[in-house]
Design a protein around this motif. Structure first.
Motif, PDB file in Angstrom:
ATOM      1  N   GLU A   1       0.526  -0.981   0.663  1.00  0.00           N
ATOM      2  CA  GLU A   1       0.219   0.283   0.255  1.00  0.00           C
ATOM      3  C   GLU A   1       0.826   1.508  -0.446  1.00  0.00           C
ATOM      4  O   GLU A   1       1.325   1.129   1.109  1.00  0.00           O
TER       5      GLU A   1
ATOM      6  N   GLU B   1       1.511   5.313  -1.027  1.00  0.00           N
ATOM      7  CA  GLU B   1       1.775   6.863  -1.542  1.00  0.00           C
ATOM      8  C   GLU B   1       2.861   7.337  -2.747  1.00  0.00           C
ATOM      9  O   GLU B   1       3.699   6.636  -2.044  1.00  0.00           O
TER      10      GLU B   1
ATOM     11  N   ASN C   1       6.486   8.613  -2.620  1.00  0.00           N
ATOM     12  CA  ASN C   1       7.059   8.588  -2.241  1.00  0.00           C
ATOM     13  C   ASN C   1       8.141   8.709  -2.605  1.00  0.00           C
ATOM     14  O   ASN C   1       9.150   7.755  -3.264  1.00  0.00           O
TER      15      ASN C   1
ATOM     16  N   TYR D   1       7.341   5.209  -8.035  1.00  0.00           N
ATOM     17  CA  TYR D   1       6.959   5.196  -6.333  1.00  0.00           C
ATOM     18  C   TYR D   1       6.952   7.007  -6.624  1.00  0.00           C
ATOM     19  O   TYR D   1       6.724   7.351  -5.518  1.00  0.00           O
TER      20      TYR D   1
ATOM     21  N   PRO E   1       6.000  11.036  -7.863  1.00  0.00           N
ATOM     22  CA  PRO E   1       4.395  11.430  -8.592  1.00  0.00           C
ATOM     23  C   PRO E   1       4.465  11.752 -10.283  1.00  0.00           C
ATOM     24  O   PRO E   1       3.818  12.190 -10.973  1.00  0.00           O
TER      25      PRO E   1
ATOM     26  N   CYS F   1      -7.630   1.323  -6.365  1.00  0.00           N
ATOM     27  CA  CYS F   1      -7.547   2.937  -5.457  1.00  0.00           C
ATOM     28  C   CYS F   1      -7.843   2.612  -4.150  1.00  0.00           C
ATOM     29  O   CYS F   1      -9.544   2.543  -3.888  1.00  0.00           O
TER      30      CYS F   1
ATOM     31  N   GLU G   1      -7.328   5.571  -1.765  1.00  0.00           N
ATOM     32  CA  GLU G   1      -7.314   6.620  -1.718  1.00  0.00           C
ATOM     33  C   GLU G   1      -7.471   7.774  -3.009  1.00  0.00           C
ATOM     34  O   GLU G   1      -6.265   8.015  -3.157  1.00  0.00           O
ATOM     35  N   TYR G   2      -8.158   8.305  -3.168  1.00  0.00           N
ATOM     36  CA  TYR G   2      -7.637   9.813  -4.253  1.00  0.00           C
ATOM     37  C   TYR G   2      -7.882  11.308  -4.407  1.00  0.00           C
ATOM     38  O   TYR G   2      -9.207  11.674  -3.764  1.00  0.00           O
TER      39      TYR G   2
ATOM     40  N   ALA H   1      -6.243  13.915  -5.229  1.00  0.00           N
ATOM     41  CA  ALA H   1      -5.300  14.513  -6.083  1.00  0.00           C
ATOM     42  C   ALA H   1      -5.824  14.884  -8.224  1.00  0.00           C
ATOM     43  O   ALA H   1      -7.327  15.025  -7.681  1.00  0.00           O
TER      44      ALA H   1
ATOM     45  N   SER I   1      -2.402  13.522  -3.130  1.00  0.00           N
ATOM     46  CA  SER I   1      -2.206  11.895  -2.422  1.00  0.00           C
ATOM     47  C   SER I   1      -3.515  10.881  -2.779  1.00  0.00           C
ATOM     48  O   SER I   1      -3.761  11.305  -3.443  1.00  0.00           O
ATOM     49  N   ARG I   2      -2.713   9.749  -3.145  1.00  0.00           N
ATOM     50  CA  ARG I   2      -3.180   9.069  -3.984  1.00  0.00           C
ATOM     51  C   ARG I   2      -2.836   7.856  -3.490  1.00  0.00           C
ATOM     52  O   ARG I   2      -0.913   7.321  -3.058  1.00  0.00           O
ATOM     53  N   ARG I   3      -3.161   7.259  -2.873  1.00  0.00           N
ATOM     54  CA  ARG I   3      -2.707   5.787  -1.725  1.00  0.00           C
ATOM     55  C   ARG I   3      -3.890   4.595  -2.932  1.00  0.00           C
ATOM     56  O   ARG I   3      -4.814   4.668  -3.017  1.00  0.00           O
TER      57      ARG I   3
END
Ligand code: FE2
Length: 362
Positions: free
Chosen positions: A169, A171, A173, A181, A183, A206, A208-209, A211, A338-340
């Motif tokens: 999992e 974001e 980083n 990893y 963006p 996906c 969390e989003y 972004a 942020s995008r998890r």
């Protein structure tokens, strides 16, 4: 070599070599039905073996053979003999694959509700056959939790451990060594060209989003192959011939492997596509080969980056993308915010296995 001559009801003729029939005997001394394993010591069989007698069973559904080295009345099912009436290599590549581009893909066919895919064997089969046909599927309405990734993986096979772990999992980083990893945008590639057994499927859920951007991009490597073979056959041949080294260095790991961009089965069909310009290791070929290689990967990569080849979609919480890393290239557009995501890899062979089992193939 002599053998058993069979004339089928439709007039087709087939010859089964005696040695081959002896090797495929299913009597208890020659074969363990429970484990589906051969017990026979094939190298110990007389190379000139012939049946003592061969009889067609009264109902026509089988042949019974008496062998001079022991087993009598060994049954050879008609279905089995029919299947092997002519040489055909075991098909490891599916006939259901449909090469696609953005312009030709039946997008609605690639999407199904999570609940439906997980409901029963029929749902799971439909889900896996969607991946088989298009190289990917999107499940909607997936509970956005890491546990669900594991649950789904276990329905197919098991979570594949890699240098990045099993289930993950993350974001964006910047501290991580791998380009996946960040963006930044990622051009289409396959994962793990540095691994001798590149992961077969990748799951991306996906969670969390918050972004902008970060759309998933997929390109069908089979379609790239189809176009190259038709329009630039010399480049296609180059990509099937030259083994390209892939490399991963970092985090105390140094992995290397090499294979051609297009790996073919014995029928000349594409079995695996491996392309990752980020991870390609330095290598040098004789001048003409080197030039041919650069020409060919340029043609390949331009197709991979052509907008009319690319499926693109922004995954939102509850969207689960699963794709065949032996067939599709994947990428991602740049994003801010942020995008998890959660996910894991699966082995290709486990996906193939589950499909065979669901179809009840022997
Ligand atoms: Fe990747």
């Amino acid at each position: 070599m002599a053998g058993l001559d069979v004339v089928w009801a439709n007039g087709e003729k087939a010859r089964y070599l005696w040695f081959w029939l002896r090797d495929h005997a299913l009597d208890p001394d020659s074969y363990d039905l429970r484990s589906s394993q051969r017990e026979l010591y094939t190298a110990g069989v007389d190379p000139a073996i012939r049946a003592l007698a061969a009889r067609r069973r009264a109902d026509g559904r089988a042949v019974e053979i008496d062998w001079p080295d022991g087993p009598q009345g060994v049954t050879y099912d008609a279905g089995f003999l029919w299947r092997f009436r002519a040489p055909a290599p075991a098909a490891l590549t599916s006939d259901r694959r449909e090469p696609w581009s953005r312009l030709t893909i039946a997008e609605a066919a690639t999407e199904l509700p999570y609940a439906k895919a997980m409901a029963d064997d029929a749902g799971l089969r439909r889900f896996l056959e969607t991946i088989e046909t298009w190289g990917f599927a999107v499940l909607t309405g997936t509970p956005p939790k890491l546990d669900l990734v594991a649950e789904l993986a276990r329905k197919i096979g098991y979570v594949r451990e890699t240098i990045f772990g099993g289930l993950w999992e993350f974001e964006a980083n910047e501290a991580q060594a791998d380009s996946a990893y960040t963006p930044k945008s990622l051009r289409p590639h396959t994962d793990a060209t540095y691994s001798n057994d590149a992961p077969g499927l990748q799951i991306l859920l996906c969670v969390e989003y918050r972004a902008e951007g970060g759309d998933s991009v997929l390109v069908d490597g089979l379609e790239i192959g189809r176009r190259l073979a038709a329009e630039q056959p010399a480049d296609y041949a180059t990509l099937g011939r030259i083994a390209v080294p892939g490399r991963y260095m970092g985090d105390g790991v140094y992995l290397m492997a090499e294979r051609p961009v297009f790996r073919h089965d014995r029928n000349g069909r594409i079995l695996q596509i491996s392309f990752n310009n980020y991870d390609r290791a330095p290598f040098l070929l004789p001048e003409a080969e080197m030039a041919a290689f650069y020409r060919a990967i340029t043609a390949f990569d331009r197709l991979a980056n052509a907008p009319d080849m690319q499926w693109q979609r922004g995954l939102r919480p509850g969207d689960l993308l699963i794709f065949d890393n032996w067939r599709l290239l994947h990428g991602r557009t740049a994003f801010v915010g942020s995008r998890r995501m959660a996910g894991c890899y699966l082995n290709h062979e486990d996906f193939e296995s589950r499909l065979r089992v669901l179809r009840g193939k022997s």
